[in-house]
Design a protein around this motif. Structure first.
Motif, PDB file in Angstrom:
ATOM      1  N   GLN A   1      43.487  16.803  38.410  1.00  0.00           N
ATOM      2  CA  GLN A   1      43.184  16.541  37.003  1.00  0.00           C
ATOM      3  C   GLN A   1      44.406  16.816  36.125  1.00  0.00           C
ATOM      4  N   LEU A   2      45.533  16.297  36.571  1.00  0.00           N
ATOM      5  CA  LEU A   2      46.794  16.432  35.840  1.00  0.00           C
ATOM      6  C   LEU A   2      47.424  15.069  35.659  1.00  0.00           C
ATOM      7  N   THR A   3      48.191  14.960  34.597  1.00  0.00           N
ATOM      8  CA  THR A   3      49.042  13.796  34.412  1.00  0.00           C
ATOM      9  C   THR A   3      50.463  14.157  34.833  1.00  0.00           C
ATOM     10  N   GLU A   4      51.274  13.128  34.990  1.00  0.00           N
ATOM     11  CA  GLU A   4      52.647  13.389  35.436  1.00  0.00           C
ATOM     12  C   GLU A   4      53.423  14.235  34.434  1.00  0.00           C
ATOM     13  N   PRO A   5      53.317  14.024  33.120  1.00  0.00           N
ATOM     14  CA  PRO A   5      54.027  14.899  32.181  1.00  0.00           C
ATOM     15  C   PRO A   5      53.535  16.346  32.218  1.00  0.00           C
ATOM     16  N   LEU A   6      52.216  16.528  32.341  1.00  0.00           N
ATOM     17  CA  LEU A   6      51.700  17.894  32.408  1.00  0.00           C
ATOM     18  C   LEU A   6      52.176  18.601  33.678  1.00  0.00           C
ATOM     19  N   TRP A   7      52.150  17.869  34.799  1.00  0.00           N
ATOM     20  CA  TRP A   7      52.645  18.483  36.032  1.00  0.00           C
ATOM     21  C   TRP A   7      54.120  18.812  35.912  1.00  0.00           C
ATOM     22  N   ARG A   8      54.905  17.932  35.328  1.00  0.00           N
ATOM     23  CA  ARG A   8      56.340  18.172  35.167  1.00  0.00           C
ATOM     24  C   ARG A   8      56.602  19.391  34.311  1.00  0.00           C
ATOM     25  N   ARG A   9      55.822  19.561  33.261  1.00  0.00           N
ATOM     26  CA  ARG A   9      56.001  20.729  32.404  1.00  0.00           C
ATOM     27  C   ARG A   9      55.680  22.015  33.150  1.00  0.00           C
ATOM     28  N   ARG A  10      54.599  21.986  33.920  1.00  0.00           N
ATOM     29  CA  ARG A  10      54.260  23.182  34.689  1.00  0.00           C
ATOM     30  C   ARG A  10      55.305  23.457  35.765  1.00  0.00           C
ATOM     31  N   TRP A  11      55.810  22.442  36.405  1.00  0.00           N
ATOM     32  CA  TRP A  11      56.819  22.604  37.447  1.00  0.00           C
ATOM     33  C   TRP A  11      58.101  23.205  36.879  1.00  0.00           C
ATOM     34  N   GLN A  12      58.524  22.741  35.732  1.00  0.00           N
ATOM     35  CA  GLN A  12      59.728  23.294  35.115  1.00  0.00           C
ATOM     36  C   GLN A  12      59.522  24.739  34.681  1.00  0.00           C
ATOM     37  N   ALA A  13      58.327  25.051  34.186  1.00  0.00           N
ATOM     38  CA  ALA A  13      58.057  26.426  33.773  1.00  0.00           C
ATOM     39  C   ALA A  13      58.094  27.383  34.959  1.00  0.00           C
ATOM     40  N   GLU A  14      57.584  26.955  36.117  1.00  0.00           N
ATOM     41  CA  GLU A  14      57.580  27.822  37.290  1.00  0.00           C
ATOM     42  C   GLU A  14      58.983  28.019  37.858  1.00  0.00           C
ATOM     43  N   ARG A  15      59.890  27.078  37.648  1.00  0.00           N
ATOM     44  CA  ARG A  15      61.236  27.174  38.217  1.00  0.00           C
ATOM     45  C   ARG A  15      62.237  27.851  37.278  1.00  0.00           C
ATOM     46  N   ARG A  16      61.793  28.193  36.082  1.00  0.00           N
ATOM     47  CA  ARG A  16      62.703  28.903  35.181  1.00  0.00           C
ATOM     48  C   ARG A  16      62.940  30.323  35.682  1.00  0.00           C
ATOM     49  N   PHE A  17      64.061  30.887  35.245  1.00  0.00           N
ATOM     50  CA  PHE A  17      64.400  32.261  35.628  1.00  0.00           C
ATOM     51  C   PHE A  17      64.682  33.042  34.354  1.00  0.00           C
ATOM     52  N   LEU A  18      63.760  33.951  34.029  1.00  0.00           N
ATOM     53  CA  LEU A  18      63.933  34.804  32.853  1.00  0.00           C
ATOM     54  C   LEU A  18      63.436  36.208  33.191  1.00  0.00           C
ATOM     55  N   GLN A  19      64.126  36.878  34.096  1.00  0.00           N
ATOM     56  CA  GLN A  19      63.761  38.225  34.483  1.00  0.00           C
ATOM     57  C   GLN A  19      65.024  39.036  34.740  1.00  0.00           C
ATOM     58  N   ALA A  20      64.946  40.314  34.446  1.00  0.00           N
ATOM     59  CA  ALA A  20      66.115  41.178  34.579  1.00  0.00           C
ATOM     60  C   ALA A  20      65.667  42.578  34.941  1.00  0.00           C
ATOM     61  N   ASP A  21      66.325  43.175  35.925  1.00  0.00           N
ATOM     62  CA  ASP A  21      66.047  44.557  36.304  1.00  0.00           C
ATOM     63  C   ASP A  21      66.708  45.510  35.317  1.00  0.00           C
ATOM     64  N   GLY A  22      66.063  46.641  35.128  1.00  0.00           N
ATOM     65  CA  GLY A  22      66.596  47.626  34.200  1.00  0.00           C
ATOM     66  C   GLY A  22      67.673  48.500  34.832  1.00  0.00           C
ATOM     67  N   GLU A  23      68.279  49.328  34.005  1.00  0.00           N
ATOM     68  CA  GLU A  23      69.330  50.242  34.449  1.00  0.00           C
ATOM     69  C   GLU A  23      69.259  51.505  33.594  1.00  0.00           C
ATOM     70  N   SER A  24      69.040  52.624  34.249  1.00  0.00           N
ATOM     71  CA  SER A  24      68.952  53.890  33.523  1.00  0.00           C
ATOM     72  C   SER A  24      70.299  54.242  32.918  1.00  0.00           C
ATOM     73  N   GLY A  25      70.246  54.811  31.729  1.00  0.00           N
ATOM     74  CA  GLY A  25      71.467  55.180  31.032  1.00  0.00           C
ATOM     75  C   GLY A  25      71.938  54.150  30.039  1.00  0.00           C
ATOM     76  N   LYS A  26      71.458  52.912  30.179  1.00  0.00           N
ATOM     77  CA  LYS A  26      71.810  51.866  29.226  1.00  0.00           C
ATOM     78  C   LYS A  26      70.823  51.901  28.047  1.00  0.00           C
ATOM     79  N   ARG A  27      71.218  51.234  26.980  1.00  0.00           N
ATOM     80  CA  ARG A  27      70.410  51.283  25.778  1.00  0.00           C
ATOM     81  C   ARG A  27      69.030  50.697  26.024  1.00  0.00           C
ATOM     82  N   PHE A  28      67.995  51.491  25.778  1.00  0.00           N
ATOM     83  CA  PHE A  28      66.595  51.117  25.956  1.00  0.00           C
ATOM     84  C   PHE A  28      66.277  50.693  27.391  1.00  0.00           C
ATOM     85  N   GLY A  29      67.101  51.073  28.336  1.00  0.00           N
ATOM     86  CA  GLY A  29      66.791  50.862  29.749  1.00  0.00           C
ATOM     87  C   GLY A  29      67.051  49.477  30.282  1.00  0.00           C
ATOM     88  N   ASN A  30      67.571  48.547  29.469  1.00  0.00           N
ATOM     89  CA  ASN A  30      67.834  47.196  29.951  1.00  0.00           C
ATOM     90  C   ASN A  30      68.752  46.506  28.955  1.00  0.00           C
TER      91      ASN A  30
END
Length: 577
Positions: free
Chosen positions: A210-239
């Motif tokens: 129950q998807l269209t090609e544009p909706l599937w493409r949007r979901r696929w791009q959202a899943e392949r994005r990378f927006l995560q970062a590990d923290g580091e103690s001692g740095k400002r606010f931990g990250n």
């Protein structure tokens, strides 16, 4: 969100609870000892990024797409290195990524690639083990004559020649897959799809999804994005990469190609949204104020059109109480089922107390609804245990080898049943939520609990006002195993007194149901001593304390005593006075 709990498993468990066999008499596999489940090792909380502007969303998509491309390239390089990967290659990959992003983003990307490769290796090993189990089962059934009946311990032959022929073909297919998987593992080759294999295959059948090609493409791009970062103690606010102030202001470090989009000094972009973690907010605020490491992840929910920020950090190991201390006041035995939790409270002697309770949940609908149902059932169970100050005993279930069609053949309903049981989710949720309330979780070997519970406990616990189910009896059996008591009993025991016996078996005060089977242990003090004097006459002819000494076992007609083996002869009657 909840806590991130570490894995716990008996390891030796090789079956679906007690349903894999065992006749209750002989040929039973060795049971693993109960153990206290360790507490969670980390915490994760999530909040929505509200009031984002259109410019903020566009910047997040551009940054996520840019870093997602770098992450895909780095993952390909890591998979190509295979088992030959070393620290020098890692440093080279990180330097290549730094030129197109930043050193901190490069560190997060390379670490994520390592974690993904290691996860793929573990999945590959599980796949090989599943193929090996299928090959063994099919080969065994093919070696038997067609139509031969199986037993509780081993399956029989196939029903018809047509089924035998189809399974012979499937055996060759599984052997070929197993050969390829083993060859890949020997050289370190893994197969990974960034974004998920399931979503990728959905592209070929959008109508069913129950998807269209544009909706599937949007979901696929959202899943392949990378927006995560590990923290580091001692740095400002931990990250330093994704920074969140104690007041909730969110800012990200832009990659080098997107530095012109910065709206703050040092190439940073500050979002218009603020976050307020309702759950564990004080703990999170204490960490960022003390500049302790906190990892963040930003992702988009394309179905709802929302953006979320997830914060996670590690916590010191929770100190678990000894098993003996958890058994002091008894505990609550819990039997996990596809639609409910059956629970029964037991005292320290293994006797069921009160009435059994059932905590139901509905696992239909969306993932959010299913998760809410599980949490609601668990919180009611935990509140009950908290009111009485008791530990909780659960089975250490593992259905990894139970979901194959080679294992259960035509029993599709049964395979669907065990596949729908939220074992992993219940286990993770229960451990994390119990740690917050200070409740101890005891894991037991699941072998034969339902079988022996129904056999030895369901009928004795049934009365005119109480009709326990098989699941209720299984909960009692689980609790007894956690307490260190045997499950298979002739009658439910009562607390052992110092003269070493329990009450007679059921029915009435006679021994028509058999002799007393529950005796005091060899180390129980006073087990061979006299019985205590009971005031008042015990019979019409013998006063209290005037009968035979109970210590003299030979003077009583008991099984296994010399008096039982002596020849019986009636004394001759005198012919005259």
């Amino acid at each position: 969100m909840g806590d991130l709990s570490g894995g716990w498993s008996l390891g030796a468990v090789t079956g679906f609870s007690d349903r894999d066999g065992g006749d209750g008499v002989s040929g039973l596999r060795e049971m693993a000892a109960p153990f206290v489940v360790p507490g969670p090792s980390g915490v994760a909380v999530r909040d929505r990024l509200r009031h984002l502007t259109a410019g903020d969303e566009e910047v997040l998509r551009l940054v996520g797409d840019q870093l997602g491309t770098l992450a895909a390239r780095d993952l390909r390089a890591r998979c190509a290195a295979g088992l030959e990967h070393d620290t020098e290659q890692w440093a080279e990959r990180k330097r290549a990524l730094t030129r197109e992003s930043s050193s901190r983003w490069a560190g997060s990307v390379t670490k994520a690639s390592h974690d993904q490769w290691a996860l793929a290796r573990r999945g590959q090993l599980a796949h090989i083990q599943s193929l090996e189990a299928g090959v063994r089962t099919i080969a065994h059934r093919l070696s038997l004559p067609v139509g031969e009946r199986g037993s509780k311990r081993a399956p029989g032959g196939y029903r018809t020649r047509q089924e035998w022929f189809a399974k012979a073909r499937r055996l060759h297919v599984l052997e070929d897959r197993l050969k390829v998987a083993r060859a890949d593992r020997e050289v370190g080759v893994v197969h990974v799809v960034r974004g998920g294999k399931r979503l990728l295959n959905t592209r070929h059948n959008l109508k069913a999804a129950q998807l269209t090609e544009p909706l599937w493409r949007r979901r696929w791009q959202a899943e392949r994005r990378f927006l995560q970062a590990d923290g580091e103690s001692g740095k400002r606010f931990g990250n330093e990469t994704i920074r969140v102030t104690p007041g909730g202001e969110v800012s990200i470090k832009l990659p080098a190609p997107l530095a012109h989009l910065a709206n703050a000094p040092h190439g940073r972009y500050v979002l218009a949204a603020t976050v307020v973690f309702a759950y564990r907010g004080e703990q999170w605020r204490d960490r960022v104020t003390a500049n302790r490491a906190v990892a963040y992840r930003i992702h988009e929910d394309t179905v709802r059109g929302r953006w979320y920020l997830t914060a996670s950090w590690t916590i010191p190991p929770v100190k678990t109480v000894p098993l003996a201390a958890a058994r002091t006041r008894g505990l609550i035995g819990v039997d996990t089922n596809a639609d409910h939790l059956a629970a029964w409270r037991l005292d320290e002697h293994g006797n069921p107390v009160g009435e059994p309770l059932r905590f139901g949940y509905d696992l239909t609908g969306t993932a959010g609804h299913r998760d809410a149902q599980v949490r609601h059932a668990l919180i009611r169970l935990l509140h009950w245990a908290e009111r009485h100050g008791l530990a909780i005993a659960v089975e250490d279930l593992d259905f990894t080898t139970e979901k194959t069609r080679e294992k259960h053949g035509r029993r599709k309903r049964f395979r669907k049943l065990i596949s729908g049981m939220p074992v992993s989710k219940l286990r993770a949720r229960l451990v994390s939520m119990a740690a917050e309330l200070g409740i101890t979780i005891v894991a037991v070997d699941p072998a034969y609990t339902s079988r022996w519970g129904a056999q030895h406990w369901q009928k004795p616990l049934t009365s005119t006002n109480r009709k326990p189910t098989r699941h209720d009896a299984a909960a009692a059996a689980i609790g007894r195993r956690a307490l260190g008591h045997p499950i298979r009993m002739g009658a439910p025991p009562r607390p052992l007194r110092h003269w070493g016996r329990t009450a007679p078996p059921p029915h009435d005060q006679s021994d028509r149901a058999g002799h007393r089977t529950v005796q005091a242990g060899s180390g129980t003090p006073g087990r061979e001593g006299n019985r205590p004097r009971i005031p008042g006459p015990r019979t019409r002819s013998v006063g209290a304390g005037r009968g035979a000494n109970a210590v003299d076992q030979n003077a009583q007609h008991r099984p296994g005593r010399p008096t039982e083996h002596e020849s019986w002869q009636q004394d001759p009657l005198p012919l005259s006075h």
